[in-house]
Design a protein around this motif. Structure first.
Motif, PDB file in Angstrom:
ATOM      1  N   GLY A   1      62.490  70.060  12.279  1.00  0.00           N
ATOM      2  CA  GLY A   1      61.388  70.998  12.068  1.00  0.00           C
ATOM      3  C   GLY A   1      60.950  71.021  10.619  1.00  0.00           C
ATOM      4  O   GLY A   1      59.744  71.107  10.321  1.00  0.00           O
ATOM      5  N   PHE A   2      61.901  70.936   9.713  1.00  0.00           N
ATOM      6  CA  PHE A   2      61.593  70.963   8.289  1.00  0.00           C
ATOM      7  C   PHE A   2      60.799  69.719   7.889  1.00  0.00           C
ATOM      8  O   PHE A   2      59.825  69.795   7.128  1.00  0.00           O
ATOM      9  CB  PHE A   2      62.893  71.052   7.500  1.00  0.00           C
ATOM     10  N   VAL A   3      61.215  68.543   8.392  1.00  0.00           N
ATOM     11  CA  VAL A   3      60.514  67.296   8.081  1.00  0.00           C
ATOM     12  C   VAL A   3      59.097  67.320   8.663  1.00  0.00           C
ATOM     13  O   VAL A   3      58.135  66.852   8.030  1.00  0.00           O
ATOM     14  CB  VAL A   3      61.310  66.087   8.612  1.00  0.00           C
ATOM     15  N   ILE A   4      58.939  67.867   9.877  1.00  0.00           N
ATOM     16  CA  ILE A   4      57.612  67.954  10.507  1.00  0.00           C
ATOM     17  C   ILE A   4      56.682  68.832   9.662  1.00  0.00           C
ATOM     18  O   ILE A   4      55.504  68.496   9.449  1.00  0.00           O
ATOM     19  CB  ILE A   4      57.735  68.511  11.931  1.00  0.00           C
ATOM     20  N   GLN A   5      57.195  69.963   9.156  1.00  0.00           N
ATOM     21  CA  GLN A   5      56.388  70.804   8.271  1.00  0.00           C
ATOM     22  C   GLN A   5      55.955  70.021   7.037  1.00  0.00           C
ATOM     23  O   GLN A   5      54.793  70.119   6.591  1.00  0.00           O
ATOM     24  CB  GLN A   5      57.188  72.036   7.843  1.00  0.00           C
ATOM     25  N   THR A   6      56.885  69.248   6.487  1.00  0.00           N
ATOM     26  CA  THR A   6      56.574  68.450   5.303  1.00  0.00           C
ATOM     27  C   THR A   6      55.475  67.423   5.618  1.00  0.00           C
ATOM     28  O   THR A   6      54.565  67.188   4.814  1.00  0.00           O
ATOM     29  CB  THR A   6      57.840  67.718   4.812  1.00  0.00           C
ATOM     30  N   PHE A   7      55.574  66.828   6.799  1.00  0.00           N
ATOM     31  CA  PHE A   7      54.574  65.835   7.198  1.00  0.00           C
ATOM     32  C   PHE A   7      53.174  66.455   7.232  1.00  0.00           C
ATOM     33  O   PHE A   7      52.219  65.893   6.678  1.00  0.00           O
ATOM     34  CB  PHE A   7      54.948  65.278   8.581  1.00  0.00           C
ATOM     35  N   PHE A   8      53.043  67.614   7.870  1.00  0.00           N
ATOM     36  CA  PHE A   8      51.723  68.242   7.976  1.00  0.00           C
ATOM     37  C   PHE A   8      51.229  68.746   6.619  1.00  0.00           C
ATOM     38  O   PHE A   8      50.017  68.730   6.346  1.00  0.00           O
ATOM     39  CB  PHE A   8      51.765  69.384   8.986  1.00  0.00           C
ATOM     40  N   ASN A   9      52.143  69.187   5.764  1.00  0.00           N
ATOM     41  CA  ASN A   9      51.750  69.615   4.423  1.00  0.00           C
ATOM     42  C   ASN A   9      51.142  68.440   3.658  1.00  0.00           C
ATOM     43  O   ASN A   9      50.091  68.554   3.004  1.00  0.00           O
ATOM     44  CB  ASN A   9      52.959  70.173   3.693  1.00  0.00           C
ATOM     45  N   SER A  10      51.817  67.283   3.759  1.00  0.00           N
ATOM     46  CA  SER A  10      51.307  66.083   3.089  1.00  0.00           C
ATOM     47  C   SER A  10      50.001  65.610   3.725  1.00  0.00           C
ATOM     48  O   SER A  10      49.073  65.166   3.037  1.00  0.00           O
ATOM     49  CB  SER A  10      52.363  64.976   3.171  1.00  0.00           C
ATOM     50  N   LEU A  11      49.929  65.732   5.059  1.00  0.00           N
ATOM     51  CA  LEU A  11      48.737  65.283   5.769  1.00  0.00           C
ATOM     52  C   LEU A  11      47.511  66.108   5.378  1.00  0.00           C
ATOM     53  O   LEU A  11      46.392  65.569   5.277  1.00  0.00           O
ATOM     54  CB  LEU A  11      48.977  65.390   7.282  1.00  0.00           C
ATOM     55  N   PHE A  12      47.689  67.404   5.129  1.00  0.00           N
ATOM     56  CA  PHE A  12      46.587  68.245   4.690  1.00  0.00           C
ATOM     57  C   PHE A  12      45.998  67.712   3.388  1.00  0.00           C
ATOM     58  O   PHE A  12      44.773  67.633   3.225  1.00  0.00           O
ATOM     59  CB  PHE A  12      47.046  69.693   4.503  1.00  0.00           C
ATOM     60  N   TRP A  13      46.893  67.359   2.422  1.00  0.00           N
ATOM     61  CA  TRP A  13      46.399  66.856   1.140  1.00  0.00           C
ATOM     62  C   TRP A  13      45.698  65.503   1.308  1.00  0.00           C
ATOM     63  O   TRP A  13      44.650  65.246   0.702  1.00  0.00           O
ATOM     64  CB  TRP A  13      47.555  66.728   0.151  1.00  0.00           C
ATOM     65  N   THR A  14      46.260  64.639   2.125  1.00  0.00           N
ATOM     66  CA  THR A  14      45.626  63.338   2.348  1.00  0.00           C
ATOM     67  C   THR A  14      44.262  63.496   3.034  1.00  0.00           C
ATOM     68  O   THR A  14      43.306  62.757   2.740  1.00  0.00           O
ATOM     69  CB  THR A  14      46.550  62.460   3.207  1.00  0.00           C
ATOM     70  N   THR A  15      44.172  64.479   3.927  1.00  0.00           N
ATOM     71  CA  THR A  15      42.891  64.773   4.586  1.00  0.00           C
ATOM     72  C   THR A  15      41.850  65.208   3.552  1.00  0.00           C
ATOM     73  O   THR A  15      40.670  64.800   3.606  1.00  0.00           O
ATOM     74  CB  THR A  15      43.076  65.876   5.642  1.00  0.00           C
ATOM     75  N   GLY A  16      42.299  66.027   2.594  1.00  0.00           N
ATOM     76  CA  GLY A  16      41.391  66.437   1.519  1.00  0.00           C
ATOM     77  C   GLY A  16      40.900  65.258   0.718  1.00  0.00           C
ATOM     78  O   GLY A  16      39.707  65.175   0.350  1.00  0.00           O
ATOM     79  N   MET A  17      41.815  64.306   0.455  1.00  0.00           N
ATOM     80  CA  MET A  17      41.430  63.089  -0.272  1.00  0.00           C
ATOM     81  C   MET A  17      40.385  62.301   0.539  1.00  0.00           C
ATOM     82  O   MET A  17      39.373  61.829  -0.002  1.00  0.00           O
ATOM     83  CB  MET A  17      42.669  62.228  -0.502  1.00  0.00           C
ATOM     84  N   ALA A  18      40.634  62.206   1.842  1.00  0.00           N
ATOM     85  CA  ALA A  18      39.713  61.427   2.693  1.00  0.00           C
ATOM     86  C   ALA A  18      38.358  62.096   2.828  1.00  0.00           C
ATOM     87  O   ALA A  18      37.321  61.419   2.920  1.00  0.00           O
ATOM     88  CB  ALA A  18      40.344  61.240   4.079  1.00  0.00           C
ATOM     89  N   LEU A  19      38.317  63.437   2.820  1.00  0.00           N
ATOM     90  CA  LEU A  19      37.065  64.171   3.004  1.00  0.00           C
ATOM     91  C   LEU A  19      36.222  64.193   1.736  1.00  0.00           C
ATOM     92  O   LEU A  19      34.982  64.063   1.796  1.00  0.00           O
ATOM     93  CB  LEU A  19      37.350  65.602   3.464  1.00  0.00           C
ATOM     94  N   PHE A  20      36.864  64.351   0.588  1.00  0.00           N
ATOM     95  CA  PHE A  20      36.113  64.679  -0.618  1.00  0.00           C
ATOM     96  C   PHE A  20      36.025  63.540  -1.637  1.00  0.00           C
ATOM     97  O   PHE A  20      35.089  63.478  -2.430  1.00  0.00           O
ATOM     98  CB  PHE A  20      36.704  65.920  -1.292  1.00  0.00           C
ATOM     99  N   TYR A  21      36.996  62.625  -1.646  1.00  0.00           N
ATOM    100  CA  TYR A  21      36.968  61.536  -2.629  1.00  0.00           C
ATOM    101  C   TYR A  21      35.746  60.625  -2.441  1.00  0.00           C
ATOM    102  O   TYR A  21      35.073  60.268  -3.416  1.00  0.00           O
ATOM    103  CB  TYR A  21      38.262  60.737  -2.547  1.00  0.00           C
ATOM    104  N   PRO A  22      35.415  60.257  -1.197  1.00  0.00           N
ATOM    105  CA  PRO A  22      34.286  59.316  -1.042  1.00  0.00           C
ATOM    106  C   PRO A  22      32.944  59.880  -1.495  1.00  0.00           C
ATOM    107  O   PRO A  22      32.046  59.101  -1.889  1.00  0.00           O
ATOM    108  CB  PRO A  22      34.275  59.037   0.473  1.00  0.00           C
ATOM    109  N   VAL A  23      32.749  61.209  -1.439  1.00  0.00           N
ATOM    110  CA  VAL A  23      31.433  61.778  -1.793  1.00  0.00           C
ATOM    111  C   VAL A  23      31.378  62.216  -3.243  1.00  0.00           C
ATOM    112  O   VAL A  23      30.325  62.648  -3.730  1.00  0.00           O
ATOM    113  CB  VAL A  23      31.113  62.973  -0.875  1.00  0.00           C
TER     114      VAL A  23
END
Length: 515
Positions: free
Chosen positions: A95-117
Motif C-alpha cells: 500500500g505504501f509503494v502504491i501511494q508513492t507510485f501515484f504521488n510520482s505519477l501526479f508530478w509526471t502528469t503535471g510535466m506532461a500537461l504543462f511542459y509542452p505548452v
C-alpha cells in the motif's frame, strides 16, 4: 542468518517473518518521518508549477491538476498516521509503494500537461521544479528502497519521455538536452538510492546481530544474577542506594525492591541480627571515613522464609577529580561457607548424631583434671542388644534409638555432669565435683542410668528395648591421671560384659591385673 546480498535482496527475501516485519516497519516509519514536511511542500510546489502554466490555453487543466495533487498530498499526509502504526506486513508495504507510485505519477502528469505548452523562462522554471521534486522525493523515499525506486522510475521515465517527445515534435535542441539531463539525473539518483539502501540494510543487519547478542547477554546476566553468589551494589555520595541485588533487598524486606532514597547502612543495621552489631559499626565507620573495607560479615534473618543468612560485604569509595561520588562494592552470599564452618567447629567438639560431647572434647576435659582440686567419676555405658536392633530393623532405627538413649542420659544430670558419645553404642557420663563424690551418689547415678536405658522405646513403628552395662572408675582414687579414667572404665565395662551384661562394675586393681 544474514549474508552478503545482491540488488534483489534489498527487500526481505530470506529473512524470518519477524525480522522481515521489523525491517519493513523501520523503512516505512523512517520514510514517513522524513517525508511529512516534504508532502506539505506539495501545497506550495504544485501552485508554483501551475502559475508557470497559466495563460497557455489549459487553465482548466491547471486548476484541476493543482486541486487534485494538493488534496491527494493531504490525504497521504493523514493516511500516514495509520501507516506509522504498521506491524511491517507485506500488505502495508505494498500500500505504501502504491501511494508513492501515484504521488510520482501526479508530478509526471503535471510535466506532461504543462511542459509542452510552456516556453522560455516558464519551461526552465517547470523543469527546475520537476528536477527538485525528483531529487527531494527520491531522497525522502530512500528509507524504503522499493518506494524510492518506484518514485524515481516513474518520474525519470515520464519526464524524460515528455522532453524527448517535445524535442522530436518541435525540433528543439533544448528539449533534447533536458531529455539527456533527465536520464543522467535518474541514473545518478538511482545509484545513490541503491548505495543508500545497501548501507541501510547493512546497518539493519548489524543491528539485528547486535540485538541477538544483547538478548543472549541479557539472558546470561539474568541467569547469573539468579544463580550467582556475588552481586554488585552502588551508592551515591550520601550513602543512598543507586543499585543493589534483589536477593539482598528481599532479605532486608525493602519495599518492593526499590532503591530510591534508601540509606544502605541504615537498611542493613535495621535488618541484621545482634551478632552483626560489631560489623555494622565497622561499616558505619568506613562510610563515615570514606574508607575501603573488606570482609564485613552480616547475619540477616530472612523475612521470606525465616532462615538465617550471612552476606559478606566489601566496598571501595569512588572519587572523580578528587570529589567523592559514593561507594561501589560486592555482596557475597556467605551462608553456605558459614554453615560449613560452624558444622566443622561443631563436629570438632560434638557428636554429629546425638549432639553430645565427642571423644575429643571429653579427653580434653579429662586432661584438665587436677588431683589436688578435682574429684570425678567416669561411667562408661555400653548398650546390650544394640547390634540385634541394628540387624533386625536397620541402621536408621538404630540411629534413632541412639538419639533416644542420649536424651535419657541427659535427664536429671546436674550442671557438673557431662554426657558424651564416644562412638558406636558407647557413651560416657562424667561426674565432676570439687569435693569427694560419695559411693551412694555414684551407685544411685549408675542405677538410674540402667533403669532409664532399659525402658521400652518407641522408634517410628517399632518398640525396641536394650539394657546397659556400665564400667565405673574414680578420680583421684583409682588414678591421678585424668586421661586414664577412660581406659580404667573400659576395663571395668569389659568385666561387666563378661559377667553377663546388664550390670555395673567398678574398677579395681584386681581387674587390671587380670586383664
Amino acid at each position: 542468518m544474514f549474508s552478503s546480498f545482491s540488488f534483489g535482496e534489498l527487500g526481505t527475501r530470506g529473512l524470518p517473518i519477524d525480522v522481515a516485519n521489523r525491517l519493513r516497519r523501520g523503512q516505512i516509519r523512517g520514510t514517513i518521518e522524513q517525508m511529512r514536511v516534504m508532502l506539505l511542500g506539495n501545497t506550495l510546489f504544485a501552485p508554483a508549477l501551475s502559475m508557470n502554466a497559466w495563460g497557455q490555453g489549459r487553465d482548466g487543466l491547471v486548476v484541476l491538476w493543482t486541486v487534485a495533487i494538493v488534496l491527494f498530498s493531504w490525504w497521504i499526509f493523514y493516511s500516514w498516521t495509520t501507516y506509522y502504526q504498521t506491524t511491517g506486513s507485506e500488505k502495508d508495504m505494498r500500500g505504501f509503494v502504491i501511494q508513492t507510485f501515484f504521488n510520482s505519477l501526479f508530478w509526471t502528469t503535471g510535466m506532461a500537461l504543462f511542459y509542452p505548452v510552456a516556453s522560455g523562462d516558464q519551461k526552465a522554471i517547470i523543469t527546475a521544479i520537476m528536477a527538485g521534486a525528483l531529487a527531494l522525493g527520491t531522497t525522502g523515499f530512500s528509507h524504503a528502497p522499493w518506494a524510492g525506486m518506484t518514485y524515481l522510475a516513474v518520474q525519470t521515465v515520464g519526464n524524460a519521455l515528455v522532453a524527448l517527445i517535445c524535442g522530436l515534435t518541435l525540433g528543439s535542441s533544448t528539449d533534447f538536452l533536458i531529455f539527456v539531463l533527465m536520464i543522467a539525473a535518474g541514473v545518478s539518483l538511482f545509484n545513490a538510492t541503491l548505495e543508500g539502501a545497501k548501507a541501510a540494510r547493512v546497518a539493519f543487519n548489524n543491528h539485528e546481530r547486535l540485538s541477538e547478542k544483547s538478548e543472549v547477554v541479557e539472558l546470561l546476566l539474568k541467569d547469573y544474577e539468579e544463580q550467582a553468589t556475588e552481586w554488585l551494589w552502588q551508592t551515591d555520595k550520601n550513602g543512598h542506594l543507586l543499585s543493589a541485588p534483589a536477593q539482598v533487598l528481599e532479605m532486608c524486606a525493602s519495599q518492593g525492591g526499590q532503591t530510591d532514597s534508601i540509606d544502605l547502612v541504615e537498611l542493613l543495621a535495621a535488618n541484621c541480627t545482634k551478632a552483626a552489631e560489631e560489623d555494622i559499626r565497622q561499616l558505619q565507620q568506613a562510610f563515615a571515613d570514606k574508607a575501603e573495607f573488606h570482609d564485613v560479615r552480616l547475619s540477616i534473618q530472612s523475612p521470606v522464609d525465616g532462615e538465617l543468612r550471612w552476606i559478606l560485604m566489601k566496598g571501595r569509595p569512588q572519587f572523580e577529580r578528587g570529589a567523592f561520588q559514593g561507594f561501589r562494592g560486592i555482596f557475597a552470599d556467605a551462608t553456605a561457607a558459614v554453615v560449613a564452618e560452624r558444622k566443622v567447629q561443631f563436629l570438632a567438639s560434638f557428636d554429629g548424631l546425638t549432639a553430645l560431647l565427642n571423644r575429643n572434647s571429653i579427653q580434653k576435659k579429662l586432661s584438665e583434671l587436677q588431683a589436688d582440686d578435682h574429684y570425678a567419676v567416669a561411667l562408661l555405658v555400653d548398650l546390650d542388644g544394640f547390634k540385634q536392633v541394628n540387624d533386625s530393623y536397620g541402621h536408621h532405627i538404630g540411629d534413632l534409638l541412639l538419639k533416644k538413649v542420649a536424651e535419657r542420659l541427659q535427664e536429671n544430670t546436674s550442671e557438673n555432669t557431662w554426657v558424651a558419645r564416644l562412638g558406636g553404642d558407647e557413651f560416657l557420663v562424667m561426674m565432676n565435683r570439687d569435693e569427694p563424690i560419695s559411693a551412694a551418689e555414684i551407685s544411685w547415678t549408675a542405677q538410674s542410668i540402667c533403669e532409664r536405658v532399659s525402658q521400652l522405646a518407641k522408634v517410628e513403628d517399632f518398640v525396641v528395648q536394650v539394657s546397659a552395662s556400665i564400667g565405673v572408675s574414680r578420680f583421684p582414687e583409682d588414678t591421678r591421671q585424668g586421661l586414664e579414667l577412660l581406659s580404667m572404665s573400659d576395663m571395668a565395662l569389659y568385666e561387666a560384659k563378661n559377667a553377663g551384661r546388664d550390670r555395673i562394675t567398678y574398677f579395681n586393681a584386681e581387674i587390671q591385673n587380670r586383664l
